[in-house]
Write a protein that holds these residues in place. Structure first.
Motif, PDB file in Angstrom:
ATOM      1  N   LYS A   1       0.926  71.240  -4.946  1.00  0.00           N
ATOM      2  CA  LYS A   1       1.768  72.426  -5.066  1.00  0.00           C
ATOM      3  C   LYS A   1       3.179  72.128  -4.571  1.00  0.00           C
ATOM      4  O   LYS A   1       3.384  71.333  -3.649  1.00  0.00           O
ATOM      5  CB  LYS A   1       1.165  73.591  -4.272  1.00  0.00           C
ATOM      6  N   HIS A   2       4.161  72.778  -5.189  1.00  0.00           N
ATOM      7  CA  HIS A   2       5.517  72.737  -4.669  1.00  0.00           C
ATOM      8  C   HIS A   2       5.547  73.489  -3.344  1.00  0.00           C
ATOM      9  O   HIS A   2       4.682  74.339  -3.075  1.00  0.00           O
ATOM     10  CB  HIS A   2       6.501  73.384  -5.640  1.00  0.00           C
TER      11      HIS A   2
ATOM     12  N   LEU B   1      14.142  80.348  -4.146  1.00  0.00           N
ATOM     13  CA  LEU B   1      12.958  80.231  -4.997  1.00  0.00           C
ATOM     14  C   LEU B   1      13.313  80.446  -6.464  1.00  0.00           C
ATOM     15  O   LEU B   1      12.764  79.788  -7.349  1.00  0.00           O
ATOM     16  CB  LEU B   1      11.900  81.239  -4.557  1.00  0.00           C
TER      17      LEU B   1
ATOM     18  N   ASP C   1       1.861  78.434  -7.594  1.00  0.00           N
ATOM     19  CA  ASP C   1       2.691  77.303  -8.022  1.00  0.00           C
ATOM     20  C   ASP C   1       3.450  76.703  -6.847  1.00  0.00           C
ATOM     21  O   ASP C   1       3.665  75.496  -6.788  1.00  0.00           O
ATOM     22  CB  ASP C   1       3.713  77.754  -9.073  1.00  0.00           C
ATOM     23  N   VAL C   2       3.909  77.566  -5.929  1.00  0.00           N
ATOM     24  CA  VAL C   2       4.710  77.119  -4.794  1.00  0.00           C
ATOM     25  C   VAL C   2       4.222  77.820  -3.535  1.00  0.00           C
ATOM     26  O   VAL C   2       3.938  79.020  -3.548  1.00  0.00           O
ATOM     27  CB  VAL C   2       6.216  77.368  -5.030  1.00  0.00           C
TER      28      VAL C   2
ATOM     29  N   TYR D   1       8.280  75.490  -0.490  1.00  0.00           N
ATOM     30  CA  TYR D   1       9.597  75.974  -0.062  1.00  0.00           C
ATOM     31  C   TYR D   1       9.425  76.486   1.363  1.00  0.00           C
ATOM     32  O   TYR D   1       8.610  77.377   1.609  1.00  0.00           O
ATOM     33  CB  TYR D   1      10.078  77.106  -0.968  1.00  0.00           C
TER      34      TYR D   1
END
Length: 364
Positions: free
Chosen positions: A90-91, A305, A67-68, A93
């Protein structure tokens, strides 16, 4: 997304262990894939997360169970990996800084908006009880109107402890871009964004030597200024004095102090999540240590997160937004430009001041 945020880690270097330790104890987060240029290093990290598999970067970006993308590459790789992740929907971080240049940071922010995904960036230390308690104290009016602040990061250099410290002294490194994001992000949370800066910098040594580890005694060149000092004018009118240095052996300076019309506030190390917040009201005779009153308690690197996961579920802004990271990068670039030109520089970006964490949130 269900009840778990599925994470693909890119970069299994030294900092990945701290992220991995936090993720492992938070049930809502799970690592599914790991990619690194060194497959053995990737395997060592994946083995710490049951079910995680080692893949190459294209495989991670194509994975349906990510997802990330957690981008823990060195600064030079931040923008390329972030843009690649966003391009696959996708996200992302990322570790700080957002990029090594504001132009790349703007590209990341624009790409995330166009793709309808979230872009987030460290540091998430500002979500701990240290900075959040300090912010609540300011918002409660304990020192009146904040007028000024000081911020000091002073160490003799990362080559004393890091086994591969060269990147700290290359483009994208130095004390300002390495440690400045912790201090500047904290200052944005406490006093709001910055509109103008003045900076000066120096490079006392053109070469450094690794002091510990298997490469001890190895020397390498210094390509960035290692001592930076500056003044920040916040949009609120408050003025901050900063020193960021890899050239100071010892000091009695505070990490951050905020000075108001009715007292002073001492803020703990913004490179850590917790620490003593001390208050000295104008009428008092001494400092008082405050109990934690806001922020994630027991937090570690990666708690951002968790905040991102909750923000997605609650359809609210996450507290480690790309706008803050881009503004911090712009402030640092503006300080460097000021040091080169000898003039003050207007900061071209601003940002939303992230919402404070209302209370103390205990983490497992």
């Amino acid at each position: 997304m269900g009840g778990t945020l599925r994470i693909g880690v890119v970069g299994a270097g030294k900092i990945s262990g701290q992220y991995g330790a936090t993720i492992s104890r938070l049930a809502e987060l799970t690592v599914t894939t790991v990619a690194d240029l060194d497959p053995e290093r990737a395997r060592l990290l994946a083995d710490q997360h049951p079910g995680a598999r080692v893949v190459d970067l294209p495989g991670l970006l194509a994975a349906d169970d990510v997802d990330v993308v957690l981008n823990l590459t060195t600064p030079a790789g931040h923008a390329a990996v972030a843009l690649a992740a966003i391009s696959t929907g996708k996200h992302v971080y990322g570790e700080k800084p957002l990029a090594t240049a504001s132009a790349d940071g703007r590209a990341i922010a624009a790409a995330a908006v166009a793709a309808g995904v979230r872009a987030a960036c460290a540091p998430d230390t500002v979500l701990g009880t240290g900075v959040q308690t300090a912010r609540k104290t300011l918002e409660d009016g304990a020192i009146g109107t904040p007028l000024a602040a000081t911020a000091f990061m002073t160490v003799p250099g990362h080559e004393r402890w890091h086994p591969d410290p060269e990147f700290y002294y290359q483009r994208g490194g130095g004390p300002l871009l390495d440690m400045g994001p912790y201090y500047l992000t904290a200052l944005v949370h406490l006093l709001g964004p910055v509109r103008r800066v003045a900076g000066m910098s120096s490079r006392p040594r053109n070469e450094r030597t690794i002091a510990d580890g298997p490469r001890a005694g190895t020397s390498f060149p210094v390509d960035v200024d290692s001592h930076v000092t500056g003044l920040l004018e916040h949009e609120s009118g408050a003025l901050t004095t900063m020193i960021m240095s890899f050239d100071i052996w010892a000091t009695r300076l505070p990490f951050i102090e905020v000075y108001g019309s009715a007292g002073s506030l001492s803020v703990p190390d913004p490179n850590r999540f917790a620490g003593d917040v001390r208050l000295h009201p104008a009428a008092a005779q001494s400092w008082t240590t405050l109990a934690p009153s806001a922020g994630y308690a027991g937090a570690g690197r990666g708690v951002g997160l968790l905040d991102l996961h909750h923000a997605l579920a609650e359809e609210r802004p996450h507290r480690t937004g790309v706008d803050v990271a881009l503004h911090v990068l712009d402030v640092m670039e503006s300080m460097q430009a000021s040091a080169r030109t000898g003039t003050s520089v207007a900061v071209t970006t601003t940002c939303h001041r992230p919402d404070r964490i209302a209370d103390v949130v205990e983490l497992p």
